[in-house]
Design a protein around this motif. Structure first.
Motif, short mmCIF file in Angstrom:
data_model
loop_
_atom_site.label_atom_id
_atom_site.label_comp_id
_atom_site.label_asym_id
_atom_site.label_seq_id
_atom_site.Cartn_x
_atom_site.Cartn_y
_atom_site.Cartn_z
N ALA A 1 -2.52 -15.82 10.51
CA ALA A 1 -2.25 -14.47 10.03
C ALA A 1 -0.80 -14.07 10.31
O ALA A 1 -0.14 -13.44 9.48
CB ALA A 1 -3.21 -13.47 10.70
N GLN A 2 -0.29 -14.46 11.46
CA GLN A 2 1.10 -14.16 11.82
C GLN A 2 2.07 -14.87 10.87
O GLN A 2 3.07 -14.29 10.44
CB GLN A 2 1.38 -14.59 13.26
CG GLN A 2 0.78 -13.67 14.31
CD GLN A 2 1.16 -14.09 15.72
OE1 GLN A 2 1.51 -15.25 15.96
NE2 GLN A 2 1.07 -13.16 16.66
N LYS A 3 1.77 -16.13 10.55
CA LYS A 3 2.64 -16.88 9.64
C LYS A 3 2.65 -16.27 8.25
O LYS A 3 3.70 -16.21 7.60
CB LYS A 3 2.18 -18.35 9.59
CG LYS A 3 2.44 -19.12 10.87
CD LYS A 3 1.93 -20.54 10.77
CE LYS A 3 2.19 -21.31 12.08
NZ LYS A 3 1.64 -22.69 12.03
N ARG A 4 1.48 -15.81 7.77
CA ARG A 4 1.43 -15.17 6.46
C ARG A 4 2.24 -13.88 6.45
O ARG A 4 2.96 -13.59 5.50
CB ARG A 4 -0.03 -14.88 6.07
CG ARG A 4 -0.83 -16.11 5.69
CD ARG A 4 -2.11 -15.72 4.97
NE ARG A 4 -2.98 -14.91 5.83
CZ ARG A 4 -3.92 -15.41 6.62
NH1 ARG A 4 -4.11 -16.73 6.67
NH2 ARG A 4 -4.67 -14.62 7.34
N LEU A 5 2.13 -13.11 7.53
CA LEU A 5 2.87 -11.86 7.64
C LEU A 5 4.37 -12.11 7.67
O LEU A 5 5.15 -11.40 7.02
CB LEU A 5 2.43 -11.11 8.90
CG LEU A 5 3.05 -9.72 9.12
CD1 LEU A 5 2.66 -8.78 7.98
CD2 LEU A 5 2.60 -9.15 10.46
N GLN B 1 10.03 -12.75 2.31
CA GLN B 1 10.13 -12.63 0.86
C GLN B 1 10.57 -11.23 0.46
O GLN B 1 11.40 -11.06 -0.44
CB GLN B 1 8.78 -12.96 0.21
CG GLN B 1 8.41 -14.43 0.30
CD GLN B 1 7.01 -14.70 -0.21
OE1 GLN B 1 6.19 -13.79 -0.33
NE2 GLN B 1 6.72 -15.96 -0.49
N ALA B 2 10.06 -10.21 1.15
CA ALA B 2 10.44 -8.84 0.86
C ALA B 2 11.91 -8.61 1.19
O ALA B 2 12.65 -7.95 0.44
CB ALA B 2 9.56 -7.87 1.66
#
Length: 296
Positions: free
Chosen positions: A119-123, A129-130
């Protein structure tokens, strides 16, 4: 301390209804009664699921960051590791080790840790990207300036020693009461023991409880903290029949939860205690237990 060689489960599968004997049974309409889980060490599956659901554990509200930040910590009876991992995330400890007597719960803990890491890596990926899109929309000279600042911030973060959660949190199957000691005489700054004392007494009696307290004191650094959440005496009766050992020990218990403070201060050697229960607001009914912080 009496050695517990075998702990046998006392619950047998329910016998089929004798009235149905010899009669033809329809397998589609036959309902098998679901048996209640028996956890002789309190090592319930999904314990945190029905205690706290998907919210943050209310007991974390009772704890202060300075008790953990940059410190080596130990969680006795970590179950599935939810509190262990949450403490590492929220309070930035140097290291935290969760130990549990059940290998299945230790396996659950590592699964939970991997889930948090994913979950941390996805965040992090989404955040990068943002940032990239935002920077691409700026004018060239401003974008270059911000890119340079971002690189500097990244390098500074790396240099400051920010570590991956997997380098901070670890788990181990161990029987803390009978035979576990940390590697190379390691000591801890903070030790937590949440809703474990009842199971220690039911399985190893009053002597096991004293072993828990003495061992925690010895493993703490001078000035270290022992955070204890004892279960109320009323809950012992509900679990006294989980095993023959528990039944026998229950009948011989002489040290009750209301005596723990005096023993830890007067007999074990802790120098002061603070009741931090009131800060742990929002606990579910049935889990509203006192929490104490003892200082060595």
């Amino acid at each position: 301390m009496a050695q517990v060689e075998h702990l046998e489960t006392m619950w047998e599968e329910e016998k089929k209804d004798n009235n149905c004997k010899g009669e033809e049974q329809n397998p589609v309409r036959t309902n098998k009664r679901k048996h209640k889980e028996v956890a002789i060490f309190g090592n319930y599956r999904n314990y945190y699921g029905y205690r706290i659901g998907f919210d943050e554990d209310p007991r974390l509200k009772a704890m202060k960051k300075e008790w953990f930040e940059g410190k080596n910590c130990l969680d006795i009876g970590c179950n599935s590791g939810a509190v262990t991992i949450a403490i590492a995330q929220k309070f930035c400890c140097r290291s935290i080790l969760g130990i549990d007597i059940d290998s299945d719960r230790v396996e659950d803990s590592y699964w939970h840790l991997e889930k948090v890491l994913r979950a941390q890596k996805r965040l992090l990926k989404t955040s990068k990207q943002a940032d990239s899109k935002r920077l691409n929309g700026l004018e060239g000279h401003l974008a270059e300036s911000l890119n340079g600042r971002t690189r500097d911030d990244s390098e500074e973060s790396h240099a400051s020693g920010r570590r991956d959660l997997s380098d901070i949190v670890s788990f181990k199957k161990a029987n803390f009461i009978r035979n576990w000691y940390p590697p190379e005489n390691m000591h801890f700054d903070t030790i937590i023991c949440l809703s474990v004392s009842k199971w220690v007494q039911l399985n190893w009696g009053d002597e096991g409880l004293i072993t828990l307290f003495v061992k925690a004191w010895r493993l703490l650094q001078p000035g270290g903290m022992f955070i204890l959440e004892p279960q109320p005496w009323s809950s012992y009766n509900k679990n006294r029949l989980v095993s023959e050992t528990a039944r026998s020990n229950y009948q011989n218990i002489k040290i009750y939860p209301e005596d723990f403070q005096d023993i830890l201060l007067d007999k074990i050697g802790f120098r002061r205690v603070e009741d931090i229960t009131s800060n742990a607001s929002g606990q579910k009914s049935g889990f509203q237990r006192p929490i104490f912080a003892f200082w060595k």
